[in-house]
Design a protein around this motif. Sequence first.
Motif, PDB file in Angstrom:
ATOM      1  N   PHE A   1      -3.283  10.228  -8.933  1.00 15.77           N
ATOM      2  CA  PHE A   1      -4.523   9.453  -8.923  1.00 15.77           C
ATOM      3  C   PHE A   1      -5.496   9.989  -9.970  1.00 15.77           C
ATOM      4  N   ILE A   2      -5.612  11.304 -10.028  1.00 15.40           N
ATOM      5  CA  ILE A   2      -6.468  11.915 -11.044  1.00 15.40           C
ATOM      6  C   ILE A   2      -5.890  11.691 -12.434  1.00 15.40           C
ATOM      7  N   GLY A   3      -4.572  11.832 -12.550  1.00 15.01           N
ATOM      8  CA  GLY A   3      -3.919  11.647 -13.845  1.00 15.01           C
ATOM      9  C   GLY A   3      -4.092  10.251 -14.407  1.00 15.01           C
ATOM     10  N   GLY A   4      -4.282   9.267 -13.533  1.00 10.68           N
ATOM     11  CA  GLY A   4      -4.484   7.902 -14.012  1.00 10.68           C
ATOM     12  C   GLY A   4      -5.743   7.760 -14.835  1.00 10.68           C
TER      13      GLY A   4
ATOM     14  N   SER B   1     -12.738  11.961  -4.054  1.00 13.16           N
ATOM     15  CA  SER B   1     -12.003  12.782  -3.083  1.00 13.16           C
ATOM     16  C   SER B   1     -11.792  12.022  -1.774  1.00 13.16           C
ATOM     17  N   ILE B   2     -12.785  11.259  -1.369  1.00 13.19           N
ATOM     18  CA  ILE B   2     -12.652  10.446  -0.155  1.00 13.19           C
ATOM     19  C   ILE B   2     -11.511   9.451  -0.314  1.00 13.19           C
ATOM     20  N   ALA B   3     -11.426   8.833  -1.501  1.00 14.04           N
ATOM     21  CA  ALA B   3     -10.339   7.885  -1.755  1.00 14.04           C
ATOM     22  C   ALA B   3      -8.984   8.592  -1.754  1.00 14.04           C
ATOM     23  N   ILE B   4      -8.949   9.823  -2.248  1.00 16.75           N
ATOM     24  CA  ILE B   4      -7.696  10.573  -2.303  1.00 16.75           C
ATOM     25  C   ILE B   4      -7.195  10.908  -0.900  1.00 16.75           C
ATOM     26  N   ILE B   5      -8.087  11.363  -0.046  1.00 13.16           N
ATOM     27  CA  ILE B   5      -7.655  11.814   1.281  1.00 13.16           C
ATOM     28  C   ILE B   5      -7.462  10.657   2.263  1.00 13.16           C
ATOM     29  N   THR B   6      -7.977   9.477   1.935  1.00 14.08           N
ATOM     30  CA  THR B   6      -7.766   8.313   2.797  1.00 14.08           C
ATOM     31  C   THR B   6      -6.384   7.735   2.517  1.00 14.08           C
ATOM     32  N   PRO B   7      -5.540   7.601   3.519  1.00 20.31           N
ATOM     33  CA  PRO B   7      -4.174   7.118   3.290  1.00 20.31           C
ATOM     34  C   PRO B   7      -4.136   5.731   2.650  1.00 20.31           C
ATOM     35  N   TYR B   8      -3.209   5.560   1.734  1.00 16.85           N
ATOM     36  CA  TYR B   8      -2.910   4.268   1.112  1.00 16.85           C
ATOM     37  C   TYR B   8      -4.075   3.681   0.325  1.00 16.85           C
TER      38      TYR B   8
ATOM     39  N   ALA C   1       0.825  -1.204   0.000  1.00 17.83           N
ATOM     40  CA  ALA C   1       0.000   0.000   0.000  1.00 17.83           C
ATOM     41  C   ALA C   1       0.862   1.257   0.000  1.00 17.83           C
ATOM     42  N   ILE C   2       1.968   1.227   0.728  1.00 12.62           N
ATOM     43  CA  ILE C   2       2.856   2.390   0.798  1.00 12.62           C
ATOM     44  C   ILE C   2       3.497   2.669  -0.556  1.00 12.62           C
ATOM     45  N   GLU C   3       3.958   1.614  -1.229  1.00 17.11           N
ATOM     46  CA  GLU C   3       4.672   1.813  -2.493  1.00 17.11           C
ATOM     47  C   GLU C   3       3.739   2.028  -3.680  1.00 17.11           C
ATOM     48  N   TYR C   4       2.638   1.270  -3.731  1.00 18.15           N
ATOM     49  CA  TYR C   4       1.812   1.255  -4.943  1.00 18.15           C
ATOM     50  C   TYR C   4       0.513   2.047  -4.830  1.00 18.15           C
ATOM     51  N   GLN C   5       0.076   2.361  -3.604  1.00 20.81           N
ATOM     52  CA  GLN C   5      -1.209   3.034  -3.436  1.00 20.81           C
ATOM     53  C   GLN C   5      -1.073   4.376  -2.728  1.00 20.81           C
ATOM     54  N   SER C   6       0.088   4.972  -2.838  1.00 21.54           N
ATOM     55  CA  SER C   6       0.347   6.262  -2.217  1.00 21.54           C
ATOM     56  C   SER C   6       1.000   7.189  -3.236  1.00 21.54           C
ATOM     57  N   GLY C   7       1.029   8.463  -2.894  1.00 20.77           N
ATOM     58  CA  GLY C   7       1.663   9.431  -3.773  1.00 20.77           C
ATOM     59  C   GLY C   7       0.844  10.692  -3.902  1.00 20.77           C
TER      60      GLY C   7
ATOM     61  N   ILE D   1      -0.328  -8.192 -14.540  1.00 22.04           N
ATOM     62  CA  ILE D   1      -0.378  -7.602 -13.200  1.00 22.04           C
ATOM     63  C   ILE D   1      -1.690  -7.956 -12.521  1.00 22.04           C
ATOM     64  N   MET D   2      -1.651  -7.969 -11.199  1.00 22.68           N
ATOM     65  CA  MET D   2      -2.771  -8.491 -10.425  1.00 22.68           C
ATOM     66  C   MET D   2      -3.575  -7.412  -9.716  1.00 22.68           C
ATOM     67  N   ASP D   3      -3.339  -6.144 -10.056  1.00 26.65           N
ATOM     68  CA  ASP D   3      -4.076  -5.079  -9.381  1.00 26.65           C
ATOM     69  C   ASP D   3      -4.118  -3.857 -10.286  1.00 26.65           C
ATOM     70  N   ILE D   4      -4.882  -2.848  -9.881  1.00 26.49           N
ATOM     71  CA  ILE D   4      -4.949  -1.599 -10.655  1.00 26.49           C
ATOM     72  C   ILE D   4      -4.660  -0.413  -9.746  1.00 26.49           C
ATOM     73  N   SER D   5      -3.611  -0.550  -8.934  1.00 25.62           N
ATOM     74  CA  SER D   5      -3.159   0.552  -8.097  1.00 25.62           C
ATOM     75  C   SER D   5      -2.583   1.646  -8.980  1.00 25.62           C
ATOM     76  N   VAL D   6      -2.505   2.851  -8.437  1.00 24.36           N
ATOM     77  CA  VAL D   6      -2.100   3.999  -9.233  1.00 24.36           C
ATOM     78  C   VAL D   6      -0.690   3.843  -9.791  1.00 24.36           C
ATOM     79  N   LYS D   7       0.226   3.286  -8.996  1.00 25.98           N
ATOM     80  CA  LYS D   7       1.618   3.134  -9.477  1.00 25.98           C
ATOM     81  C   LYS D   7       1.692   2.098 -10.585  1.00 25.98           C
ATOM     82  N   MET D   8       0.943   1.012 -10.457  1.00 20.81           N
ATOM     83  CA  MET D   8       0.938  -0.009 -11.508  1.00 20.81           C
ATOM     84  C   MET D   8       0.415   0.549 -12.815  1.00 20.81           C
ATOM     85  N   VAL D   9      -0.659   1.315 -12.755  1.00 20.27           N
ATOM     86  CA  VAL D   9      -1.224   1.900 -13.965  1.00 20.27           C
ATOM     87  C   VAL D   9      -0.222   2.830 -14.620  1.00 20.27           C
ATOM     88  N   ARG D  10       0.431   3.662 -13.827  1.00 20.59           N
ATOM     89  CA  ARG D  10       1.401   4.614 -14.382  1.00 20.59           C
ATOM     90  C   ARG D  10       2.615   3.894 -14.951  1.00 20.59           C
ATOM     91  N   ASP D  11       3.106   2.885 -14.230  1.00 22.08           N
ATOM     92  CA  ASP D  11       4.329   2.193 -14.667  1.00 22.08           C
ATOM     93  C   ASP D  11       4.110   1.349 -15.913  1.00 22.08           C
TER      94      ASP D  11
END
Length: 430
Positions: A290-293, A342-349, A279-285, A417-427
């Motif tokens: 997040f919007i750019g994705g 917005s709720i998803a954005i402000i909620t950590p990870y 969550a720290i590496e792939y679902q944060s930033g 890939i096994m998820d659609i976290s923001v970092k995975m989508v960008r990478d």
Amino acid sequence: MKNMRQAEPPEKGPVVFPLKTVLPLLIIALLAIGVILRFVNLNHVAQRSPDEGIYTNQAKVISIEGPIKGTRALVREYNQNARLWIYPPPTRIGYDWLLGGVMKALNRTDTDVGAYISFAASILSLLFITLIGLRFFDPLVALFALLFMAVSPMELAIARRTWQDALFGLLGLSMVYYVLEIAKNPKRLLWYIVLIISGSYIILVKEPGAAVYGLCVLWVACMLAIKEKSIIKASIFIIAGAVSVIASYGLISYAVGGIGTLLNIFAHIKDAMPTNEYAIEYQSGPWTNFIGGLWILSPLSFLLFIAGAAGTFLPIGRDEAKEHGIKLASAWLMVFSAAFFSIAIITPYCQNYRYVSVIYAPFYLAAGTGLWYLSSWIRPLVKDILKAVIPLLAAVLIFAAARDYQMFEKIFIRTGIMDISVKMVRDFSK
């Protein structure tokens, strides 16, 4: 002598070409495309994710032990094993019990069973998005939303996985629909009842369901207070919603063995999140990522969503939308989508696109309203060359939809890939 003939009713909206004769065929074709794409990709899963394994195991225990006994056994194991705290908790009984029941009915306990539920939920979402587009907007909005939902990289990703996100998205979309029905006819009791029932259930499926339900209750209450000028009706509805929320958490508490046990589980989730390396590496930033994705996954829809917001909230161009009731309906979609995102954005990870599955359909519907507004604004300018513009518009939409599907294949099929976290989508979109 007075002319007894009634005036011709106004057009429903600025459709850029006559759709009445071909609309049913287009809808059937797009629905077929959506079903086919979900079916052909259902088994193209190289590896199941850890969450899918957790859900499958939870449902398997429930199918064998029964809903209450099985859930409490899972809770005991969860509380005793800190390594499980970063995974889905056994409190999501709305999904686990459903999956366990389907397993028992099919006499199967493999991970594919949950994927079948996601597949079915995704198809039902296509039907709901069509219904909403036609009933509350315009054929152009309905066709756009259906086309891009059919090829949506996000929706296709969750429609083949044993996650509860496709079901969560379907329930949220149904609640969006019920709110629109209430806005259209506030005196019909049925829609209030089904909204409360759906809201009670979505809380059982996933914790953010409370936010979805809360947004719906708040919008309806404001409408009753402002549009219907009835504070009493608004208050009664809020109270009914609060009672149903208490009932939902009461059922969860009973299932897990008490309110104290439920609070312990929530505490474990909170304690584990800062230690969750994934969550720290792939679902944060940065929130901009997040919007750019959304731009990466569906750029035309992203731009048209902005156009729809401009047409809905800014006093620009012709105001045909008001007389057709589109402004209020599109405002609900915009506010709902923006608020939940917005709720998803402000909620950590929590920067993971499957966590916001509830806004997929509203996002595409709102983008469809953007196309509606643009067609309204430019139609007078191109009326002399309208026949030439129509094929060009169709080509642009088809090209953009094909590009979205290609992005799904690029990110999810080719890489596995096994998820659609923001970092995975960008990478993996590069």
